[in-house]
Design a protein around this motif. Structure first.
Motif, PDB file in Angstrom:
ATOM      1  N   ARG B   5     -49.770 -48.181  84.660  1.00  0.00           N
ATOM      2  CA  ARG B   5     -50.269 -46.882  84.229  1.00  0.00           C
ATOM      3  C   ARG B   5     -49.992 -45.851  85.288  1.00  0.00           C
ATOM      4  O   ARG B   5     -50.277 -46.085  86.465  1.00  0.00           O
ATOM      5  N   SER B   7     -50.441 -41.473  86.020  1.00  0.00           N
ATOM      6  CA  SER B   7     -51.074 -40.282  85.473  1.00  0.00           C
ATOM      7  C   SER B   7     -49.997 -39.263  85.097  1.00  0.00           C
ATOM      8  O   SER B   7     -48.871 -39.335  85.588  1.00  0.00           O
ATOM      9  N   GLN B  10     -48.444 -37.719  88.108  1.00  0.00           N
ATOM     10  CA  GLN B  10     -47.448 -38.564  88.768  1.00  0.00           C
ATOM     11  C   GLN B  10     -46.140 -38.572  87.985  1.00  0.00           C
ATOM     12  O   GLN B  10     -45.053 -38.538  88.576  1.00  0.00           O
ATOM     13  N   GLU B 135     -45.703 -47.940  89.541  1.00  0.00           N
ATOM     14  CA  GLU B 135     -46.861 -47.293  90.166  1.00  0.00           C
ATOM     15  C   GLU B 135     -46.592 -47.006  91.638  1.00  0.00           C
ATOM     16  O   GLU B 135     -46.959 -45.952  92.153  1.00  0.00           O
ATOM     17  N   TYR B 206     -50.909 -42.251  81.101  1.00  0.00           N
ATOM     18  CA  TYR B 206     -52.289 -42.364  80.644  1.00  0.00           C
ATOM     19  C   TYR B 206     -53.107 -41.251  81.282  1.00  0.00           C
ATOM     20  O   TYR B 206     -53.145 -41.154  82.497  1.00  0.00           O
TER      21      TYR B 206
END
Lengths: 73, 363
Positions: B5, B7, B10, B135, B206
């Motif tokens: 996930r 953001s 990001q 990530e 997300y």
């Protein structure tokens, strides 16, 4: 040089293949082998000093009209 | 697949790095000479169209990447062929970025070092990072992108304050007709077209409802940075900027504040960090997409073979800077075909057939 390249491929195989075999991921192994052979086909001729065609050759041919349209005469 | 996930922030930052890191140095708009800034605005218009197309597709298929929904839309055989085109595009882009990286370092910093040595180091670091997943790349980028932006801003301000720099150099507008402007627009648009990598990232975003603003904002910010850099270059060099291969770098080389010289190191740092993040990101996306293409459950083990392919491609893709300059418009044509024409075609197919995977929960 060629020995070095083969060594690199051996290291990659030694790092990845045991895990795949242990988990019985044959489909993954086939894809891995395919990509590795593709990589060998691209890199070994270069090390041996042979001419490898650049991927730009088809691109150059197909998009020539586009480039000519944009180039000032 | 693993649970990943990131953001929206990001995601947007990753896109900005992907687009601007190489564009700042190569400055695609410079081909338009004095009209580089206009070309950047033209490119922005095309870039927004691409961003909207990609995000509409992402909304129709929230849980799928472009590799998966191409197959849903076009059926097994045609779909596989078209998604293979996208995969080769990501690979090509990674190889081109690695080539740019090698060429810049070997012509500005490590003169005389064979490009192969530089490229091997570049791809090694990128492979290492890509294996840790999206990530990690996103977080590394969150640290470095502000640094990149701040140093570009600082360098631009300093160049603007130098006595010989003048914004009057942007006149006359359109002195050579519209063709150079169109060529510049195409080149800027091909860089902004890298927003297509978002189509591989949307399933990881997300909350996902922001995907359209992610696409638009990153294209907008990237074009603003490019606009600033092209103004700097034109204000410094006027119409000779198309002949320079690294125009912004040449402009920064001119900086001289009392005894402080060689601020180009700053630019080199931006370049190394930016290219490194871009290559790792593309490598990750390529591995992820390839795994989906072959319908595999993992993708990490594909990163090393793909890295070998990218490295070998980067060494044969172009022979010299001169060759790049002579065929850069053909390359633009190819990049635009993949990032503008194909997604538009996919979106049209989706609208006509009404196919969607609807409101599925984010995996």
């Amino acid at each position: 040089m060629i020995i070095l390249v083969m060594l690199v491929f051996l290291v990659i195989i030694a790092l990845e293949v045991p895990g795949l075999v242990k988990e019985k991921m044959w489909r993954e192994l086939a894809a891995f082998a395919f990509l590795l052979f593709f990589g060998m086909a691209l890199s070994i001729p270069q090390v041996l000093g042979l001419q490898v065609p650049s991927p730009n050759e088809p691109i150059e041919m197909i998009f020539k009209p586009f480039a000519e349209w944009l180039t000032p005469k | 697949m693993e649970r990943v996930r990131i953001s929206p922030l990001q995601g947007a930052m990753l896109l900005v790095t992907t687009i601007t890191s190489t564009a700042i140095i190569l400055l695609p708009g410079a081909i338009a000479g004095r009209d580089a800034w206009l070309a950047t605005l033209g490119g922005l218009a095309v870039g927004l169209v691409m961003a909207v197309t990609i995000s509409f597709l992402g909304q129709r298929f929230p849980g799928e990447t472009i590799i998966e929904y191409t197959e849903i839309l076009l059926g097994k055989y045609i779909g596989k062929t078209v998604s293979a085109l996208f995969l080769t595009f990501f690979g090509y882009l990674a190889a081109l970025t690695l080539w740019d990286f090698g060429v810049f370092i070997s012509s500005s910093l490590l003169v005389g070092t064979p490009m192969m040595a530089i490229n091997i180091i570049g791809i090694l670091v990128a492979t290492y990072t890509a294996r840790y997943g999206l990530e990690v790349i996103a977080r590394v980028n969150q640290i470095f992108l502000p640094l990149i932006i701040i140093s570009v801003l600082l360098a631009s301000i300093i160049v603007f304050t130098m006595p010989k720099t003048s914004l009057a150099h942007i006149l006359p507008v359109l002195e050579n007709g519209t063709k150079p402007l169109l060529a510049g627009t195409a080149k800027v648009a091909d860089w902004l077209g890298e927003v297509i990598v978002l189509s591989m990232v949307i399933p990881f975003l997300y909350p996902q409802k922001h995907s359209r603003s992610v696409a638009m904002v990153s294209v907008l910010i990237s074009s603003l940075i490019l606009l600033l850099v092209s103004l700097v270059v034109v204000a410094t060099f006027g119409d000779i900027s198309p002949t320079l291969f690294f125009p912004f770098y040449s402009a920064v080389l001119l900086i001289e504040i009392s005894r402080v010289l060689r601020l180009d190191v700053v630019i080199t740092t931006i370049w190394i960090i930016g290219s490194f993040i871009k290559i790792s990101f593309l490598l990750y996306i390529l591995a992820h997409g390839t795994a989906q293409w072959f319908k595999l459950v993992k993708h990490n083990f594909l990163i090393m073979p793909l890295a070998v392919i990218i490295l070998s491609l980067s060494l044969i893709i172009l022979k010299s800077v001169a060759e790049y300059q002579s065929i850069s418009l053909q390359i633009s044509g190819y990049l635009l075909f993949i990032s503008l024409v194909l997604p538009a075609f996919l979106l049209l197919t989706a609208i006509i057939t009404g196919r969607t995977t609807g409101k599925k929960d984010v995996k």
